[in-house]
Design a protein around this motif. Structure first.
Motif, PDB file in Angstrom:
ATOM      1  N   LYS A  21       0.983  -1.154   0.228  1.00  0.00           N
ATOM      2  CA  LYS A  21      -0.323   0.177   0.115  1.00  0.00           C
ATOM      3  C   LYS A  21       0.644   1.222   0.086  1.00  0.00           C
ATOM      4  O   LYS A  21       0.867   2.579  -0.269  1.00  0.00           O
ATOM      5  N   VAL A  22       2.365   1.423   0.866  1.00  0.00           N
ATOM      6  CA  VAL A  22       2.901   2.047   0.399  1.00  0.00           C
ATOM      7  C   VAL A  22       3.523   2.639  -1.191  1.00  0.00           C
ATOM      8  O   VAL A  22       3.699   3.755  -1.122  1.00  0.00           O
ATOM      9  N   VAL A  23       3.795   1.666  -1.555  1.00  0.00           N
ATOM     10  CA  VAL A  23       4.954   1.629  -2.409  1.00  0.00           C
ATOM     11  C   VAL A  23       3.421   2.042  -3.980  1.00  0.00           C
ATOM     12  O   VAL A  23       3.184   2.600  -4.609  1.00  0.00           O
ATOM     13  N   ILE A  24       1.991   1.511  -3.914  1.00  0.00           N
ATOM     14  CA  ILE A  24       0.982   1.679  -4.882  1.00  0.00           C
ATOM     15  C   ILE A  24       0.709   3.183  -3.954  1.00  0.00           C
ATOM     16  O   ILE A  24      -0.124   4.020  -5.232  1.00  0.00           O
ATOM     17  N   ARG A  25       0.855   4.017  -2.566  1.00  0.00           N
ATOM     18  CA  ARG A  25       0.125   5.758  -2.822  1.00  0.00           C
ATOM     19  C   ARG A  25       1.369   6.690  -3.585  1.00  0.00           C
ATOM     20  O   ARG A  25       0.880   7.163  -4.230  1.00  0.00           O
ATOM     21  N   ILE A  26       2.699   5.931  -3.368  1.00  0.00           N
ATOM     22  CA  ILE A  26       3.156   6.555  -4.771  1.00  0.00           C
ATOM     23  C   ILE A  26       3.164   6.287  -5.718  1.00  0.00           C
ATOM     24  O   ILE A  26       2.940   7.666  -6.420  1.00  0.00           O
ATOM     25  N   ALA A  27       2.871   5.203  -6.464  1.00  0.00           N
ATOM     26  CA  ALA A  27       2.162   5.574  -7.596  1.00  0.00           C
ATOM     27  C   ALA A  27       1.410   5.726  -8.189  1.00  0.00           C
ATOM     28  O   ALA A  27       1.631   5.964  -8.916  1.00  0.00           O
TER      29      ALA A  27
END
Length: 284
Positions: free
Chosen positions: A249-255
């Motif tokens: 979820k952290v990486v998806i937020r950045i993407a």
């Protein structure tokens, strides 16, 4: 005054009671059922006017009035099991699962009424907006899911950015099909069509997808393809990439934040609160 209950005349026997649900509700009952479908909506007897009930909406923590209806409309919904009410003088009248299923069938139209009863369908059946089940979308799940502080996992701008990429990938026919393609019937007996035979809308969608993935970067473009194109959940993404739990979820937020920036989507509207009114004659 309280809504007269069907439950007061029911027998204490445990035998199942067959309920006859009419195909057409009255106008007041249909309007009341639609009002109760809102998040946190409920109905109470009007303390000032006998024979009326008041519908309130308290889904966001603030009770807002949604209108006044006849108590007979509430009795109709109760008799058809489209609404439910607990015991007590100030018991709230709320919509039941059967009531929500009825509204889903009515909103689906003639195409897929009973499929929409069990699924959360959206779309118009067009190439740009095909009919799909939003409950299977990881983007919709993240938009509904909230952190410990009460904020959603992704904001509205990130959700719209992911949905825009998914629509372009669908229109551009970039995802593999799970069945036969009957949309392009060939009459010349030739072989498969070459990429140049695609429509202008399809080619434009592919260009938008290529530009969006290039703006996000090669390090996150594959993640967006899995999330928005293949509709993979967070657990599947973590398992395939061997990431730690709850790290996707952290990486998806950045993407998604990069994708929203590329599309020009902002979390809040920016600019002056007021502007000078301009007329066409000012530019003459």
């Amino acid at each position: 005054m309280n809504i007269s209950r069907i439950g007061q005349t029911r027998s204490t026997s445990r035998r199942p009671v067959s309920v006859s649900v009419p195909t057409e509700l009255g106008r007041d009952a249909a309007r009341l059922l639609t009002a109760l479908d809102a998040e946190g909506a409920y109905a109470l007897a009007d303390p000032l006017t006998e024979g009326d009930i008041i519908v309130r909406n308290g889904g966001d923590g603030i009770s807002v009035s949604r209108g006044r209806y006849l108590a007979q409309a509430g009795q109709t919904l109760l008799s058809c099991d489209l609404a439910e009410q607990a015991d007590g003088r100030r018991a709230r009248l709320t919509i039941s699962a059967a009531g929500r299923a009825r509204l889903r069938r009515e909103r689906a139209g003639r195409d897929t009424p009973y499929l929409a009863q069990h699924l959360d369908l959206e779309g118009r059946g067009e190439p740009s907006r095909p009919v799909r089940d939003t409950s299977e979308s990881p983007l919709a799940w993240m938009a509904r899911r909230r952190d410990r502080d009460g904020t959603p996992l992704i904001d509205a701008a990130c959700f719209e950015a992911g949905e825009r990429l998914r629509r372009d990938m669908t229109m551009g026919a970039l995802m593999p099909r799970m069945g036969s393609d009957w949309s392009g019937v060939k009459v010349d007996g030739g072989g498969p069509r070459d990429p140049s035979a695609g429509s202008d809308a399809m080619l434009a969608a592919r260009q938008r997808v290529r530009a969006a993935l290039s703006a996000v970067g090669s390090d996150l473009s594959g993640l967006l393809i899995d999330l928005c194109g293949f509709v993979k959940g967070l657990e599947m993404i973590e398992a395939e990439r061997r990431w730690p739990a709850r790290s996707a979820k952290v990486v998806i937020r950045i993407a998604l934040a990069r994708l929203a920036e590329h599309y020009g989507l902002e979390r809040e509207a920016v600019g002056p609160s007021q502007s000078r009114l301009r007329l066409w004659r000012d530019h003459a």
